[in-house]
Design a protein around this motif. Structure first.
Motif, PDB file in Angstrom:
ATOM      1  N   UNK A 256     -45.881   0.657  49.716  1.00 55.75           N
ATOM      2  CA  UNK A 256     -45.790  -0.660  49.175  1.00 55.75           C
ATOM      3  C   UNK A 256     -44.720  -0.767  47.772  1.00 55.75           C
ATOM      4  N   UNK A 257     -44.268   0.127  47.440  1.00 59.84           N
ATOM      5  CA  UNK A 257     -43.384   0.383  46.302  1.00 59.84           C
ATOM      6  C   UNK A 257     -42.119  -0.352  46.429  1.00 59.84           C
ATOM      7  N   UNK A 258     -41.485  -0.429  47.752  1.00 57.30           N
ATOM      8  CA  UNK A 258     -40.392  -1.086  47.892  1.00 57.30           C
ATOM      9  C   UNK A 258     -39.651  -0.537  48.969  1.00 57.30           C
ATOM     10  N   UNK A 259     -38.409  -0.818  49.542  1.00 57.02           N
ATOM     11  CA  UNK A 259     -37.771  -0.293  50.749  1.00 57.02           C
ATOM     12  C   UNK A 259     -37.634   1.122  50.673  1.00 57.02           C
ATOM     13  N   UNK A 260     -37.188   1.761  49.608  1.00 56.20           N
ATOM     14  CA  UNK A 260     -36.962   3.289  49.342  1.00 56.20           C
ATOM     15  C   UNK A 260     -38.213   4.083  49.585  1.00 56.20           C
ATOM     16  N   UNK A 261     -39.405   3.371  49.002  1.00 52.16           N
ATOM     17  CA  UNK A 261     -40.615   3.952  49.203  1.00 52.16           C
ATOM     18  C   UNK A 261     -41.012   3.874  50.546  1.00 52.16           C
TER      19      UNK A 261
END
Length: 340
Positions: A256-261
């Motif tokens: 849920x921390x972003x695209x990379x995550x």
């Protein structure tokens, strides 16, 4: 052909998952199985209508109008609900109409019913159930007991060691499985009264008893079989079952921390799925109830069709290898008569 009585009521997703697992096995094995579905006939007939392409002769319904629920007190329910799916299945096994019994219903009722209806193998004070725990080095460590009897006595653990060794030899092909007691230290002087007194009895047997192990040894592959009381064993089992869902949840949260995550989580999830596959109880289905006069497999209440498939195949294996007869013979030949 192997005939197995399958309890289809009382689990979390009954009777859908039981019937689906049974049909899967029948299609896969072509003529090896006949499955007796015990449960409410009308519900089972509706469920069977959802499936096609299987041998109708391989399925028979044994009507059982009552259900022992997860909330029922086991012994009382067995007495009051004589037409329950569990009792009907056990009676089929006792009458030799079936070769084995599989259930993911009320665990206490299956264990108590197995003991009361089928009786114990001579020389067995208390039946036990065991579970497979994946090793970091590959393969499995077997733990007995994981919940058949909460408390234990030293001579029960001796019996567990003998039965567990036979199970490991018969099913997993281990020539001389190592056996240890779960304790708070490896030293012979460590442990409570149960461990100390059990050690004395186990040392007098012909099994490959190596002493004490600690909790960390359940997964590190140091020993083949670990013995403990059912209270401790059940806690270990339930903790192990929580590992995979917990890791999945943490990976999902990280994504849920972003695209990379999310990308990292996707890679991690695939690695976890492959490397921790053996932690999934559905891979090995249920656990055997050892010490009763018959093959009984107990499954998880939330078992999937895949888990029921695995349980049915494991039941077939236990029947073909005559595990009950082997245990009976080994106990009869034990160096020292086991106290009742």
């Amino acid at each position: 052909m192997i005939t197995i009585a399958l309890d289809t009521m009382g689990a979390d997703f009954s009777p859908h998952n039981e019937v689906s697992g049974a049909i899967e096995v029948i299609k896969e094995t072509a003529g090896r199985f006949k499955i007796l579905l015990t449960g409410k006939k009308d519900l089972l007939e509706k469920e069977l209508q959802k499936h096609a392409g299987y041998s109708k002769e391989a399925i028979e319904i044994l009507d059982a109008s009552e259900i022992i629920t997860m909330d029922d007190e086991p012994v009382q329910a067995l007495r009051q609900k004589r037409n329950s799916s569990i009792v009907v299945a056990l009676e089929a096994l006792k009458a030799k109409r079936a070769d084995a019994f599989v259930s993911a219903g009320n665990t206490g009722a299956v264990m108590s019913g197995g003991t009361l209806e089928l009786g114990r193998i001579p020389g067995v004070s208390r039946p036990m159930i065991g579970a497979q725990f994946p090793r970091s080095t590959g393969g499995f460590t077997l733990v007995f007991d994981v919940g058949a009897t909460v408390d234990a006595k030293p001579h029960w653990l001796k019996e567990y060691g003998i039965m567990g060794s036979i199970y490991a030899k018969t099913i997993f092909g281990l020539a001389d499985p190592t056996v240890a007691l779960l304790s708070v230290g490896e030293e012979k002087t460590k442990g409570n009264d149960l461990v100390l007194e059990s050690t004395k009895l186990l040392e007098k047997t012909d099994i490959n008893f190596i002493g004490n192990v600690e909790g960390r040894d359940v997964l590190n592959g140091k020993v083949d079989i670990i013995l403990c009381d059912g209270f401790t064993g059940n806690i270990i089992l339930k903790f192990a079952e929580s590992v995979l869902p917990s890791l999945k949840s943490r990976v999902k949260k990280y994504a849920e921390g972003g695209f990379v995550s999310k990308l990292k989580a996707a890679i991690t999830a695939s690695v976890l799925r492959a490397s921790l596959k053996d932690f999934d109880y559905q891979e090995h289905g249920g656990v055997p109830l050892l010490g009763v006069n018959g093959v009984v497999i107990i499954g998880h209440g939330s078992s999937s069709p895949r888990a029921f498939r695995t349980m049915l195949l494991r039941a077939e294996e236990l029947v073909k290898k005559d595990l009950c007869g082997t245990i009976k013979n080994a106990l009869a030949k034990a160096q020292e008569k086991i106290p009742k």
